[in-house]
Design an enzyme around this catalytic site. Structure first.
Site, PDB file in Angstrom:
ATOM      1  CB  SER A  44      -0.747   0.094   1.306  1.00  0.00           C
ATOM      2  OG  SER A  44      -1.402  -0.962   1.486  1.00  0.00           O
ATOM      3  CG  HIS A  68      -1.584  -0.268  -4.122  1.00  0.00           C
ATOM      4  ND1 HIS A  68      -2.604   1.214  -3.773  1.00  0.00           N
ATOM      5  CD2 HIS A  68      -2.094  -1.083  -3.046  1.00  0.00           C
ATOM      6  CE1 HIS A  68      -2.722   1.242  -2.811  1.00  0.00           C
ATOM      7  NE2 HIS A  68      -3.081  -0.489  -1.824  1.00  0.00           N
ATOM      8  CD  GLU A  96      -3.243   3.832  -6.355  1.00  0.00           C
ATOM      9  OE1 GLU A  96      -2.549   5.156  -6.135  1.00  0.00           O
ATOM     10  OE2 GLU A  96      -2.325   3.218  -5.078  1.00  0.00           O
ATOM     11  CG  ASN A 104      -3.154   3.866   0.497  1.00  0.00           C
ATOM     12  OD1 ASN A 104      -4.496   4.030   0.766  1.00  0.00           O
ATOM     13  ND2 ASN A 104      -2.950   1.962   0.200  1.00  0.00           N
TER      14      ASN A 104
HETATM   15  N1  LIG Z   1      -6.170  -3.791   4.094  1.00  0.00           N
HETATM   16  C1  LIG Z   1      -6.291  -2.799   3.040  1.00  0.00           C
HETATM   17  O1  LIG Z   1      -7.495  -2.295   3.248  1.00  0.00           O
HETATM   18  C2  LIG Z   1      -4.966  -2.661   1.679  1.00  0.00           C
HETATM   19  C3  LIG Z   1      -5.689  -2.776   0.354  1.00  0.00           C
HETATM   20  C4  LIG Z   1      -4.327  -2.796  -0.445  1.00  0.00           C
HETATM   21  C5  LIG Z   1      -3.068  -3.183   0.087  1.00  0.00           C
HETATM   22  N2  LIG Z   1      -3.124  -3.539   1.210  1.00  0.00           N
HETATM   23  C6  LIG Z   1      -1.750  -4.526   1.482  1.00  0.00           C
HETATM   24  O2  LIG Z   1      -2.448  -6.009   0.808  1.00  0.00           O
HETATM   25  C7  LIG Z   1      -0.848  -6.140   2.455  1.00  0.00           C
HETATM   26  C8  LIG Z   1      -1.797  -7.745   2.549  1.00  0.00           C
HETATM   27  O3  LIG Z   1      -2.567  -6.395   3.783  1.00  0.00           O
HETATM   28  P1  LIG Z   1      -3.783  -7.327   3.972  1.00  0.00           P
HETATM   29  O4  LIG Z   1      -4.648  -6.067   4.333  1.00  0.00           O
HETATM   30  O5  LIG Z   1      -4.453  -8.727   3.636  1.00  0.00           O
HETATM   31  O6  LIG Z   1      -3.150  -7.696   5.609  1.00  0.00           O
HETATM   32  P2  LIG Z   1      -3.462  -9.069   6.558  1.00  0.00           P
HETATM   33  O7  LIG Z   1      -3.449  -8.832   7.759  1.00  0.00           O
HETATM   34  O8  LIG Z   1      -5.280  -9.783   5.957  1.00  0.00           O
HETATM   35  O9  LIG Z   1      -2.820 -10.806   5.806  1.00  0.00           O
HETATM   36  C9  LIG Z   1      -1.660 -10.588   5.639  1.00  0.00           C
HETATM   37  C10 LIG Z   1      -1.547 -11.824   5.730  1.00  0.00           C
HETATM   38  O10 LIG Z   1       0.255 -11.902   4.919  1.00  0.00           O
HETATM   39  C11 LIG Z   1       0.452 -13.409   5.630  1.00  0.00           C
HETATM   40  N3  LIG Z   1       2.396 -13.418   6.854  1.00  0.00           N
HETATM   41  C12 LIG Z   1       2.875 -13.005   6.875  1.00  0.00           C
HETATM   42  N4  LIG Z   1       4.009 -13.452   7.104  1.00  0.00           N
HETATM   43  C13 LIG Z   1       3.666 -14.065   5.663  1.00  0.00           C
HETATM   44  C14 LIG Z   1       4.836 -14.901   5.832  1.00  0.00           C
HETATM   45  N5  LIG Z   1       6.146 -14.769   5.780  1.00  0.00           N
HETATM   46  N6  LIG Z   1       4.559 -16.209   4.326  1.00  0.00           N
HETATM   47  C15 LIG Z   1       3.449 -15.824   3.502  1.00  0.00           C
HETATM   48  N7  LIG Z   1       2.158 -15.232   3.886  1.00  0.00           N
HETATM   49  C16 LIG Z   1       2.046 -14.734   5.288  1.00  0.00           C
HETATM   50  C17 LIG Z   1      -1.178 -13.299   7.077  1.00  0.00           C
HETATM   51  O11 LIG Z   1      -0.464 -15.114   8.055  1.00  0.00           O
HETATM   52  C18 LIG Z   1      -1.658 -12.680   6.821  1.00  0.00           C
HETATM   53  O12 LIG Z   1      -2.540 -14.019   6.502  1.00  0.00           O
HETATM   54  C19 LIG Z   1      -0.137  -5.277   2.192  1.00  0.00           C
HETATM   55  O13 LIG Z   1       0.993  -5.267   1.960  1.00  0.00           O
HETATM   56  C20 LIG Z   1      -1.313  -3.892   2.802  1.00  0.00           C
HETATM   57  O14 LIG Z   1      -0.360  -2.830   2.527  1.00  0.00           O
HETATM   58  C21 LIG Z   1      -4.229  -3.610   2.147  1.00  0.00           C
END
Ligand SMILES: NC(=O)c1ccc[n+]([C@@H]2O[C@H](COP(=O)([O-])OP(=O)(O)OC[C@H]3O[C@@H](n4cnc5c(N)ncnc54)[C@H](O)[C@@H]3O)[C@@H](O)[C@H]2O)c1
Length: 292
Positions: A120, A141, A153, A191
């Site tokens: 993000s 993204h 994005e 963001n």
């Molecule tokens: N939440 C949002 O609204 C949003 C929107 C766009 C992008 N993002 C980005 O997407 C990414 C994930 O966010 P999310 O909201 O899904 O978080 P989340 O906490 O729901 O999920 C993250 C996942 O990563 C896994 N993980 C951690 N270490 C790991 C490893 N070594 N190998 C494999 N998996 C591993 C965790 O177990 C978890 O299931 C981040 O980079 C975040 O910035 C989030």
């Protein structure tokens, strides 16, 4: 432009499962990885439930649901992603962890595979430097929830080549999403604008200008936002919100991006929002209840 058939997704959290969902519905073969098979299987169960909801709303047919689910495979190890044409990293928003995962996954991939991050906020150029292929590395993204939101994005790092840029744009278009191209600056476009607004809403709460309900109602009815900023923060995940603010604060070196101490406190308490059942609202009962 590379031909994409097999997509590897690292991270089966709320974003990873959304990405796997839309890729499988668009006909790509998907392998979904996380820290354990248990975590991947829980993600697969959520995808199944989300697709069933789409069937009940006639957004997709039962055959499409079955076909898409059949195209998603659980991957217990990064090695299982070795036949991917494209890998999308979507693990937690932590640069050190992402660098390690990206470096490790490149070791098992073919030389032509494209690698993307769903980060993000973190610099695409810096993450690219952890890989063996900065020219075939790019930011893709997605927005949350992925099956619903129209925008993606696309962000080039300094070394990303034109073929990779075209491949990413072609891939996003195949998912029926619209593209906004952003330059590689902290938190990109959405963001950079959205998170300071959310952080300001948390300051508004911290300073006692209004309570949770007043702040969310004010922005929903007074600014016509579909969700209040605190509700939205819970939905994004407060750990993710904090990480993005830290990237903005460090990357742009401007005090206007200072994360609100109340946001830090909620994250320290493990009140990470909806995914932890508690954030600015408590989701453990029948209806969300404000925590302040
Ligand atoms: N939440 C949002 O609204 C949003 C929107 C766009 C992008 N993002 C980005 O997407 C990414 C994930 O966010 P999310 O909201 O899904 O978080 P989340 O906490 O729901 O999920 C993250 C996942 O990563 C896994 N993980 C951690 N270490 C790991 C490893 N070594 N190998 C494999 N998996 C591993 C965790 O177990 C978890 O299931 C981040 O980079 C975040 O910035 C989030």
């Amino acid at each position: 432009m590379a031909k994409i058939k097999n997509v590897g997704v690292i991270g089966a959290g709320q974003m990873g499962i959304g990405i796997a969902h839309v890729c499988a519905l668009a006909g790509f073969n998907v392998k979904l990885n996380d820290v354990s098979l248990e975590r991947v299987n829980s993600g697969l169960a959520t995808i199944n439930g989300n697709m069933a909801r789409q069937v009940s709303k006639n957004a997709i047919s039962e055959d499409e649901r079955k076909g898409a689910l059949g195209r998603i495979t659980a991957a217990g190890m990064l090695e299982d992603l070795s036949d991917s044409d494209l890998v999308i990293e979507s693990a937690i928003e932590n640069e050190e962890l992402k660098r390690k995962l990206l470096s490790d996954v490149c070791r098992v991939l073919g030389p032509d595979a494209v690698v993307a991050t769903n980060s993000s906020s973190i610099s695409i150029t810096r993450l690219a430097s952890a890989t063996d292929r900065p020219e075939r590395f790019i930011g893709i993204h997605f927005m949350n929830p992925v099956p619903v939101m129209e925008l993606v994005e696309v962000i080039r790092g300094i070394a990303t080549d034109d073929a990779t840029f075209d491949t990413a744009k072609g891939f996003v278009s195949a998912l029926q999403k619209k593209i906004a191209v952003a330059e590689d600056f902290p938190a990109f476009i959405v963001n950079r604008i959205l998170l300071p607004m959310i952080n300001e809403a948390i300051y508004t709460l911290y300073e006692g200008v209004g309570n949770v309900e007043a702040i969310d109602t004010a922005m929903k009815l007074g600014a016509h936002h579909p969700m209040g900023p605190l509700e939205l923060a819970d939905f994004i995940g407060l750990d993710t919100c904090l990480s993005i603010m830290q990237v903005l604060h460090e990357g742009l070196a401007d005090s206007k991006y200072r994360p609100c101490p109340l946001l830090v406190k909620y994250v320290e308490a493990g009140w990470l929002g909806k995914k932890a059942q508690r954030g600015f609202y408590d989701y453990r009962g029948e209806k969300p209840v404000p925590t302040r």
